[in-house]
Design a protein around this motif. Structure first.
Motif, PDB file in Angstrom:
ATOM      1  N   SER A 103       0.807  -1.142   0.046  1.00  0.00           N
ATOM      2  CA  SER A 103      -0.053   0.071   0.501  1.00  0.00           C
ATOM      3  C   SER A 103       0.542   0.911   0.011  1.00  0.00           C
ATOM      4  CB  SER A 103      -1.024   0.109   1.639  1.00  0.00           C
ATOM      5  OG  SER A 103      -1.175   1.280   1.846  1.00  0.00           O
ATOM      6  N   ALA A 104       0.384   1.950  -1.274  1.00  0.00           N
ATOM      7  CA  ALA A 104       1.222   3.247  -1.290  1.00  0.00           C
ATOM      8  C   ALA A 104       0.785   3.746  -0.020  1.00  0.00           C
ATOM      9  CB  ALA A 104       0.748   3.965  -1.631  1.00  0.00           C
ATOM     10  N   PRO A 105      -0.380   4.430  -0.042  1.00  0.00           N
ATOM     11  CA  PRO A 105      -1.535   5.114   1.611  1.00  0.00           C
ATOM     12  C   PRO A 105      -0.658   5.175   2.507  1.00  0.00           C
ATOM     13  CG  PRO A 105      -2.676   4.595   0.104  1.00  0.00           C
ATOM     14  CD  PRO A 105      -1.735   3.683  -0.579  1.00  0.00           C
ATOM     15  N   TYR A 106      -0.206   3.315   2.926  1.00  0.00           N
ATOM     16  CA  TYR A 106      -0.025   2.932   4.332  1.00  0.00           C
ATOM     17  C   TYR A 106       1.071   3.482   4.827  1.00  0.00           C
ATOM     18  CZ  TYR A 106       0.809  -0.365   8.416  1.00  0.00           C
ATOM     19  OH  TYR A 106       1.524  -1.359   9.316  1.00  0.00           O
ATOM     20  N   SER A 107       2.110   3.207   3.529  1.00  0.00           N
ATOM     21  CA  SER A 107       3.545   3.588   3.546  1.00  0.00           C
ATOM     22  C   SER A 107       3.618   5.460   4.055  1.00  0.00           C
ATOM     23  CB  SER A 107       4.691   3.183   1.786  1.00  0.00           C
ATOM     24  OG  SER A 107       4.247   4.368   1.065  1.00  0.00           O
ATOM     25  N   GLN A 108       3.443   6.320   3.718  1.00  0.00           N
ATOM     26  CA  GLN A 108       2.915   7.776   3.733  1.00  0.00           C
ATOM     27  C   GLN A 108       2.568   7.927   4.890  1.00  0.00           C
ATOM     28  OE1 GLN A 108       4.873   7.663   0.239  1.00  0.00           O
ATOM     29  NE2 GLN A 108       3.870   9.701   0.657  1.00  0.00           N
ATOM     30  N   ILE A 109       2.400   7.445   6.148  1.00  0.00           N
ATOM     31  CA  ILE A 109       1.366   7.368   6.884  1.00  0.00           C
ATOM     32  C   ILE A 109       1.795   8.319   8.141  1.00  0.00           C
ATOM     33  CG2 ILE A 109       0.608   6.807   8.962  1.00  0.00           C
ATOM     34  CD1 ILE A 109      -1.303   4.300   7.941  1.00  0.00           C
ATOM     35  N   ASN A 110       3.670   8.013   7.972  1.00  0.00           N
ATOM     36  CA  ASN A 110       4.327   8.415   8.920  1.00  0.00           C
ATOM     37  C   ASN A 110       5.889   7.892   8.494  1.00  0.00           C
ATOM     38  OD1 ASN A 110       4.056   6.229  10.390  1.00  0.00           O
ATOM     39  ND2 ASN A 110       2.820   7.316  11.902  1.00  0.00           N
ATOM     40  N   GLY A 111       6.536   8.127   9.484  1.00  0.00           N
ATOM     41  CA  GLY A 111       8.196   8.033   8.761  1.00  0.00           C
ATOM     42  C   GLY A 111       8.470   6.188   9.494  1.00  0.00           C
ATOM     43  N   GLU A 112       7.415   6.023  10.302  1.00  0.00           N
ATOM     44  CA  GLU A 112       7.416   4.605  10.458  1.00  0.00           C
ATOM     45  C   GLU A 112       7.061   3.199  10.350  1.00  0.00           C
ATOM     46  OE1 GLU A 112       5.788   1.976  14.779  1.00  0.00           O
ATOM     47  OE2 GLU A 112       5.573   3.762  14.150  1.00  0.00           O
ATOM     48  N   ARG A 113       6.044   3.807   9.108  1.00  0.00           N
ATOM     49  CA  ARG A 113       5.565   2.909   7.934  1.00  0.00           C
ATOM     50  C   ARG A 113       6.654   2.925   6.978  1.00  0.00           C
ATOM     51  NH1 ARG A 113       1.641   3.963  11.731  1.00  0.00           N
ATOM     52  NH2 ARG A 113       0.141   2.572  12.732  1.00  0.00           N
ATOM     53  N   ALA A 114       7.368   3.926   6.929  1.00  0.00           N
ATOM     54  CA  ALA A 114       7.415   4.321   5.663  1.00  0.00           C
ATOM     55  C   ALA A 114       9.057   3.233   5.420  1.00  0.00           C
ATOM     56  CB  ALA A 114       8.578   5.642   5.286  1.00  0.00           C
ATOM     57  N   ASN A 115       9.713   3.479   7.026  1.00  0.00           N
ATOM     58  CA  ASN A 115      10.793   3.142   7.208  1.00  0.00           C
ATOM     59  C   ASN A 115      10.581   1.671   7.199  1.00  0.00           C
ATOM     60  OD1 ASN A 115      12.549   4.782   6.935  1.00  0.00           O
ATOM     61  ND2 ASN A 115      12.290   4.844  10.087  1.00  0.00           N
ATOM     62  N   TYR A 237      -6.355   3.304   2.890  1.00  0.00           N
ATOM     63  CA  TYR A 237      -5.005   2.624   2.705  1.00  0.00           C
ATOM     64  C   TYR A 237      -5.147   1.302   1.992  1.00  0.00           C
ATOM     65  CZ  TYR A 237      -5.029   5.798   6.681  1.00  0.00           C
ATOM     66  OH  TYR A 237      -4.543   7.449   7.493  1.00  0.00           O
ATOM     67  N   PHE A 238      -5.967   0.207   2.414  1.00  0.00           N
ATOM     68  CA  PHE A 238      -5.318  -0.640   1.461  1.00  0.00           C
ATOM     69  C   PHE A 238      -6.240  -1.430   0.310  1.00  0.00           C
ATOM     70  CE2 PHE A 238      -2.854  -1.418   5.206  1.00  0.00           C
ATOM     71  CZ  PHE A 238      -1.697  -1.860   4.471  1.00  0.00           C
ATOM     72  N   GLY A 239      -7.563  -0.528  -0.483  1.00  0.00           N
ATOM     73  CA  GLY A 239      -8.484  -0.312  -1.437  1.00  0.00           C
ATOM     74  C   GLY A 239      -8.274   0.048  -2.027  1.00  0.00           C
ATOM     75  N   VAL A 240      -7.524  -1.244  -3.479  1.00  0.00           N
ATOM     76  CA  VAL A 240      -7.622   0.015  -4.470  1.00  0.00           C
ATOM     77  C   VAL A 240      -8.634   0.640  -5.418  1.00  0.00           C
ATOM     78  CG1 VAL A 240      -5.857  -2.094  -5.231  1.00  0.00           C
ATOM     79  CG2 VAL A 240      -7.949  -1.828  -6.156  1.00  0.00           C
ATOM     80  N   VAL A 241      -9.145   1.741  -6.080  1.00  0.00           N
ATOM     81  CA  VAL A 241      -9.518   2.862  -6.811  1.00  0.00           C
ATOM     82  C   VAL A 241     -10.857   1.759  -6.937  1.00  0.00           C
ATOM     83  CG1 VAL A 241      -8.621   2.999  -8.414  1.00  0.00           C
ATOM     84  CG2 VAL A 241     -10.556   4.956  -7.332  1.00  0.00           C
ATOM     85  N   ALA A 242     -10.404   0.860  -7.512  1.00  0.00           N
ATOM     86  CA  ALA A 242     -11.994   0.628  -8.294  1.00  0.00           C
ATOM     87  C   ALA A 242     -12.260  -0.511  -6.952  1.00  0.00           C
ATOM     88  CB  ALA A 242     -11.851  -0.353  -9.499  1.00  0.00           C
ATOM     89  N   HIS A 243     -11.638  -1.468  -5.875  1.00  0.00           N
ATOM     90  CA  HIS A 243     -12.958  -1.821  -5.313  1.00  0.00           C
ATOM     91  C   HIS A 243     -12.998  -0.561  -4.311  1.00  0.00           C
ATOM     92  CE1 HIS A 243     -10.101  -5.912  -5.694  1.00  0.00           C
ATOM     93  NE2 HIS A 243     -10.118  -5.785  -6.139  1.00  0.00           N
ATOM     94  N   ARG A 244     -12.581   0.237  -3.870  1.00  0.00           N
ATOM     95  CA  ARG A 244     -13.395   1.510  -3.218  1.00  0.00           C
ATOM     96  C   ARG A 244     -14.492   1.561  -3.510  1.00  0.00           C
ATOM     97  NH1 ARG A 244      -8.945   3.939  -2.726  1.00  0.00           N
ATOM     98  NH2 ARG A 244     -10.342   5.909  -3.974  1.00  0.00           N
TER      99      ARG A 244
END
Length: 392
Positions: A103-115, A237-244
């Protein structure tokens, strides 16, 4: 002969493992640390389609499809000792590497998740590549689902492979530049570069399968029994646009188009994604590519507005009253980008697109209407917001 599928508990990995196992008598070993279930829970969501526990899935695969050649092993691919054990014990002839924090959005939440995302994804791939080389398995076909997101959104047609560079009268093909737009997508850019290096240094045959936005609820194998269903995420965060959008339509929530929505994105049906991975996994060593080969795993680009309008139109067949609303875009992107992407190599691999986007939407909605209450109970997860306890 043994085939290894990593991320075998995931949305694409599980149906791929089933497809591969159903077409061979050889041993198919799935590997997963089951973290995807925890990640989705941490953002306060669930799979719209209930997912059976791993042991129940494997038991159902044998009971329903007679797959006594499929097993599922729990393990962390960032642990080099685990990777060495799994490779040395099973000596796979092919590895389909579908394990990642996707998930790109999950990786963008904060530095902890990016790391976490970058360590998890890149360490796993490096461990597998070096593990193959150091366990004398350099003939093993390594197939990884990277992403079309490594390309970013260039204003020129995207090739299926390298980019051609010219300098006066000289020309050469070079790796496509990493233009990814998230910490997650950059992990796949690094993986692509590391796979190229592994091929050059270790002579490992590499298939870099650059996966588009994948949509759909089922394949024939997963559709045979409720215990075999793959997950279907619909949150921001985890649902792609078509699924959302489909989940919003079912729950009576307006479809949230970010910005103008005229930007085109690459899409592929789950069935077409699984089929290509299975073809590569099962390819005869004499017939499969022995080089470093890039596949654009996409059937067609579709604008976000067209996605929403198609879902709204098909929703009428199910008695759903769906509205399309535009919201400020939380992402930094060109909202009118007209993506062009070559896919001849992948289209030849799967024999052409199996279903239209409209048919895919119809199938999704037909499945999701049974889970309307489950989706509606978490409609606050459609948009980014404050995460639940455990998710920061």
């Amino acid at each position: 002969m043994t085939l290894l599928v990593t991320g075998a508990d995931g949305y694409v990995g599980w149906p791929t493992a089933l497809r591969v196992a159903s077409r061979t008598d050889d041993r198919v070993v799935g590997v997963d640390n089951f973290a995807r279930r925890e990640w989705v829970e941490s953002v306060g969501s669930v799979s719209a389609v209930p997912v059976a526990d791993p042991d129940e899935r494997v038991a159902a695969a044998e009971e329903v499809h007679g797959l006594d050649n499929l097993s599922l092993v729990e393990g962390d691919l960032t642990d080099r000792s685990f990777v060495d054990r799994i490779l040395s014990v099973h000596e796979p002839d092919a590895v389909v590497h579908a394990a990642a924090q996707p998930s790109a959005p999950y990786s963008q939440i904060n530095g902890e998740r990016a790391n976490y995302t970058q360590h998890n994804n890149m360490q796993a791939t490096r461990n597998l590549l070096w593990g193959l080389a150091e366990n004398d398995l350099s003939d093993t076909h390594f197939v990884e689902t990277t992403t079309t997101g490594v390309y970013g959104a260039p204003e020129f047609p995207i090739p299926e492979g390298g980019a051609v560079m010219e300098n006066q009268e000289e020309r050469d093909e070079v790796p496509f530049p990493a233009m990814a737009g998230s910490w997650y997508h950059l992990t796949k850019s690094h993986d692509a570069a590391n796979m190229r290096l592994a091929h050059d240094q270790f002579d490992i045959p590499i298939s870099d399968v650059r996966t588009a936005i994948t949509y759909g609820t089922a394949t024939p194998e997963t559709d045979a029994d409720l215990r075999l269903r793959t997950r279907f995420d619909f949150d921001y965060y985890f649902g792609v646009v078509a699924h959302r959008f489909c989940a919003q339509a079912v729950s009576g929530y307006p479809m949230t188009v970010y910005g103008k929505g005229e930007q085109r994105k690459p899409f592929i049906a789950l069935e077409d994604a699984v089929e290509g991975l299975a073809q590569l996994a099962l390819a005869d060593p004499d017939d499969r590519p022995d080089d470093h080969t890039v596949y654009n795993q996409v059937t067609r680009p579709i604008s976000i507005v067209e996605v929403a309008e198609t879902i709204a139109e098909v929703s009428g067949e199910f008695g759903l009253d769906v509205q399309v609303e535009h919201f400020e875009n939380p992402r930094d992107e060109d909202e009118t980008h007209a993506m062009e992407i070559e896919n001849d190599r992948y289209a030849e691999l799967i024999g052409g697109q199996s279903t239209t986007f409209e048919e895919g939407v119809r199938s999704i909605l037909d499945d999701l209407v049974d889970y309307e209450d489950r989706i509606a109970a978490r409609e606050d997860r459609f948009l980014p917001g404050v995460l639940t306890e455990g998710g920061d």
